[in-house]
Motif scaffolding. Structure first.
Motif, PDB file in Angstrom:
ATOM      1  N   ILE A 463       2.395  13.563  26.584  1.00 12.07           N
ATOM      2  CA  ILE A 463       1.795  12.159  26.479  1.00 12.07           C
ATOM      3  C   ILE A 463       2.140  11.400  25.429  1.00 12.07           C
ATOM      4  O   ILE A 463       2.137  10.202  25.323  1.00 12.07           O
ATOM      5  CB  ILE A 463       0.244  11.397  27.882  1.00 12.07           C
ATOM      6  N   PHE A 464       1.456  12.564  24.297  1.00 15.45           N
ATOM      7  CA  PHE A 464       1.018  12.046  22.594  1.00 15.45           C
ATOM      8  C   PHE A 464       2.216  12.838  22.209  1.00 15.45           C
ATOM      9  O   PHE A 464       1.814  14.572  21.266  1.00 15.45           O
ATOM     10  CB  PHE A 464      -0.927  12.144  22.588  1.00 15.45           C
ATOM     11  N   PRO A 465       3.128  12.449  21.842  1.00 16.21           N
ATOM     12  CA  PRO A 465       4.192  13.596  20.884  1.00 16.21           C
ATOM     13  C   PRO A 465       3.512  13.594  19.639  1.00 16.21           C
ATOM     14  O   PRO A 465       3.388  14.707  18.636  1.00 16.21           O
ATOM     15  CB  PRO A 465       5.631  12.767  20.633  1.00 16.21           C
ATOM     16  N   ALA A 466       2.603  12.407  18.736  1.00 14.62           N
ATOM     17  CA  ALA A 466       2.373  12.869  17.591  1.00 14.62           C
ATOM     18  C   ALA A 466       0.862  12.604  17.426  1.00 14.62           C
ATOM     19  O   ALA A 466       0.627  11.427  18.284  1.00 14.62           O
ATOM     20  CB  ALA A 466       2.702  12.192  16.495  1.00 14.62           C
ATOM     21  N   ARG A 467      -0.440  13.543  16.973  1.00 12.07           N
ATOM     22  CA  ARG A 467      -1.932  12.548  17.135  1.00 12.07           C
ATOM     23  C   ARG A 467      -1.874  12.612  15.564  1.00 12.07           C
ATOM     24  O   ARG A 467      -0.966  12.254  14.597  1.00 12.07           O
ATOM     25  CB  ARG A 467      -3.109  13.690  17.175  1.00 12.07           C
ATOM     26  N   GLU A 468      -3.459  11.615  15.041  1.00 12.38           N
ATOM     27  CA  GLU A 468      -3.684  10.620  14.290  1.00 12.38           C
ATOM     28  C   GLU A 468      -2.827  11.298  12.860  1.00 12.38           C
ATOM     29  O   GLU A 468      -2.445  11.007  11.956  1.00 12.38           O
ATOM     30  CB  GLU A 468      -5.506  10.272  14.210  1.00 12.38           C
ATOM     31  N   LYS A 469      -3.038  12.942  12.868  1.00 17.60           N
ATOM     32  CA  LYS A 469      -3.547  13.305  11.434  1.00 17.60           C
ATOM     33  C   LYS A 469      -1.541  13.868  10.926  1.00 17.60           C
ATOM     34  O   LYS A 469      -1.028  13.374   9.930  1.00 17.60           O
ATOM     35  CB  LYS A 469      -4.143  15.141  11.786  1.00 17.60           C
ATOM     36  N   ALA A 470      -0.664  13.632  12.633  1.00 21.70           N
ATOM     37  CA  ALA A 470       0.308  13.982  11.665  1.00 21.70           C
ATOM     38  C   ALA A 470       1.088  12.950  11.897  1.00 21.70           C
ATOM     39  O   ALA A 470       2.412  12.644  10.799  1.00 21.70           O
ATOM     40  CB  ALA A 470       1.487  14.898  13.206  1.00 21.70           C
ATOM     41  N   LEU A 471       0.235  11.713  12.466  1.00 16.48           N
ATOM     42  CA  LEU A 471       1.382  10.459  12.452  1.00 16.48           C
ATOM     43  C   LEU A 471       0.693  10.082  10.661  1.00 16.48           C
ATOM     44  O   LEU A 471       1.513   9.429  10.083  1.00 16.48           O
ATOM     45  CB  LEU A 471       0.444   9.808  13.182  1.00 16.48           C
ATOM     46  N   GLN A 472      -0.323  10.086  10.196  1.00 12.10           N
ATOM     47  CA  GLN A 472      -0.605   9.975   8.971  1.00 12.10           C
ATOM     48  C   GLN A 472       0.165  10.837   7.966  1.00 12.10           C
ATOM     49  O   GLN A 472       1.052  10.162   6.879  1.00 12.10           O
ATOM     50  CB  GLN A 472      -1.823   9.981   8.335  1.00 12.10           C
TER      51      GLN A 472
END
Length: 499
Positions: A463-472
């Motif tokens: 569902i989530f290929p990238a979470r917050e830390k990775a996106l940042q």
């Protein structure tokens, strides 16, 4: 006493964006879960999730100046804006996942592209905005931000707001074309409609939770039907209190030690609304500016394009007000009945330390329509008063919590409070709540369903290929994931995504 007691895996209180999101997430992770959402009103999304009770801004840190505080040395801290941006991208991934499944209806029903602008006047605020722009554009999430002090450029960006202005006035703005308007009421109802197709999931309205008692199997919850007066009991392994302003009294009712010391400060809101197509068509943007001294962050003035049920309107505000109700449809006794020995100290400390806010709210409550229009004229100098009417928004209950130094602090934002055993959780607070719902509910799942973490990890990664830390941290990943979400949500054309 002979009584049939229903048993559920999860009981969610409040049929707004929070509970609807959590319910769908849980059913995606474990389709066999049995859950029920109980709602006090006659339908879902009546309170804070209703489109006329919130600004509908897809909060991504693009235009909200209060997310980038300025230090004494003039520097601007962008951490909060970057974090909120990544949280909104996580929300978009969840909505895009549901759209990709082909069972969720059209994204146009709840999300539409609208440029996000920050607008300031005068040398001091222009210097701040330029410093903010220079700091933000270094981060990949804000690389598309534009800045201008040029009158002609500003007129192209926000023609309605530039009418009647002297070309010599000192003005500046930033713009990000990739902003969004979100109808959280429509999104909530789409989530609830999808939930109804999944089986073992019900939404029951006109239900008032009257008692919460902990036992060996979770929680025994007493519920009264407000129409018939009939009572029933539900045994729930897990309970979520997601009832907006109504969550605090329920948290207090639970008696969990983690909930002690919390209080609530209700702030009501009002908007000026314009439905005149000739005016609306000349302002296709959400434009945020600086709050007055002493004003709460939720009262940052902004002139917004809203898209509700396919029709565009303009909202300006919010104008703060004060009511002792915790919900728009609540009771004037909500605030006094929430006072407890454990939170009296923090509440008195907040009253002592927030006289500016008290004076601001009194001034706002006493305003006439002409005074409200005068504030709007700072944004839209040539307005016609006949085009604007007052719209009453929802209640926001700001968090009061204990503080070792001050005794108590007033906190603007959202806070997840949960029992040590993860059997119950409550969400308190306000903005940017709705926009970052998915991140908050993922935090809840990680905290309250930690024992199922390994089992659910593969589905969460799908569902989530990238979470917050990775996106940042990862620019390439951010752009790839964001582009896919935008394409599925019809926020950009496929050609623009692949170019």
């Amino acid at each position: 006493m002979a009584q049939n007691i229903e048993t559920v895996d999860a009981l969610l209180v409040g049929a707004g964006i929070m509970s609807a999101t959590l319910a769908v997430l849980l059913k995606e992770l474990d389709p066999a879960l049995k859950l029920e959402i109980v709602e006090l009103q006659e339908s879902g999304a009546v309170e804070s999730s209703n489109p006329w009770n919130n600004a509908g801004t897809g909060h991504a840190g693009l235009c909200e100046l209060n997310y980038t505080p300025q230090a004494a040395d003039g520097s601007v801290d962008i951490k909060k804006a970057v974090h909120i941006n990544s949280q909104f991208e996580v929300s978009k991934q969840f909505w895009a996942y549901l759209i990709a499944k082909g069972v969720f209806g059209s994204p146009k029903n709840f999300i539409n592209p609208i440029p996000h602008l920050s607008f300031v006047r005068g040398d001091k605020d222009i210097a701040f905005l330029k410093t903010r722009y220079e700091a933000l554009r270094q981060h990949h999430a804000f690389a598309a931000m534009e800045y201008s002090e040029d009158f002609a450029t500003l007129k192209a960006w926000m023609p309605l707001m530039m009418d009647g202005r002297d070309g010599s006035e000192r003005l500046a703005a930033t713009r990000v074309e990739g902003g969004t308007d979100v109808n959280f009421g429509a999104l909530t109802n789409q989530l609830l409609a999808y939930l109804a197709t999944l089986g073992n999931a019900t939404v029951t309205c006109n239900q008032k939770v009257t008692d919460l008692k902990r036992n060996a199997d979770g929680w025994r919850v007493s519920i009264k039907d407000t129409k018939s007066g009939a009572g029933r009991e539900v045994q729930a392994r897990f309970v979520f209190l997601g009832a907006g302003g109504g969550a605090l009294p329920l948290l207090q009712l639970s008696g969990i030690p983690e909930g002690k010391g919390f209080g609530g400060f209700p702030v009501s809101g009002q908007w000026l609304r314009c439905d005149n197509p000739a005016v609306v068509e000349r302002h296709q943007a959400k434009v945020y500016s600086q709050a007055e001294v002493g004003a709460p962050p939720m009262s940052v003035p902004h002139l917004d394009t809203r898209v509700v049920d396919g029709k565009k309107s303009l909202l300006f505000g919010p104008y703060a007000g004060f009511s002792t109700k915790f919900l728009k449809h609540g009771s004037i006794l909500d605030l006094p009945l929430s006072v407890r020995p454990s939170n009296l100290g923090p509440m008195l400390a907040v009253a002592r330390d927030n006289m500016d806010l008290t004076r601001y709210l009194i001034k706002e409550v006493m305003q006439s329509q002409e005074q409200r229009l005068e504030t709007l004229r700072k944004f839209y100098p040539t307005l016609n008063p006949a085009d604007w009417r007052l719209e009453i928004a929802g209640q926001r209950v700001q968090i009061i919590k204990k503080d070792p130094k001050k005794g108590g602090i007033l906190q603007f934002g959202t806070e997840l409070v949960s029992a040590g055993d993860g059997s119950i959780a409550a969400l308190l607070g306000a903005s940017p709540g709705a926009s970052v719902t998915v991140s908050i509910m993922l935090q809840l799942i990680e905290r309250c369903f930690a024992h199922r973490g390994n089992e659910w990890s593969a589905k969460l990664a799908e569902i989530f290929p990238a979470r917050e830390k990775a996106l940042q941290d990862d620019a390439k990943l951010y752009h790839e994931v964001s582009a896919r979400s935008n394409e599925l949500l019809e926020l950009t054309s496929p050609a623009a995504v692949t170019a």
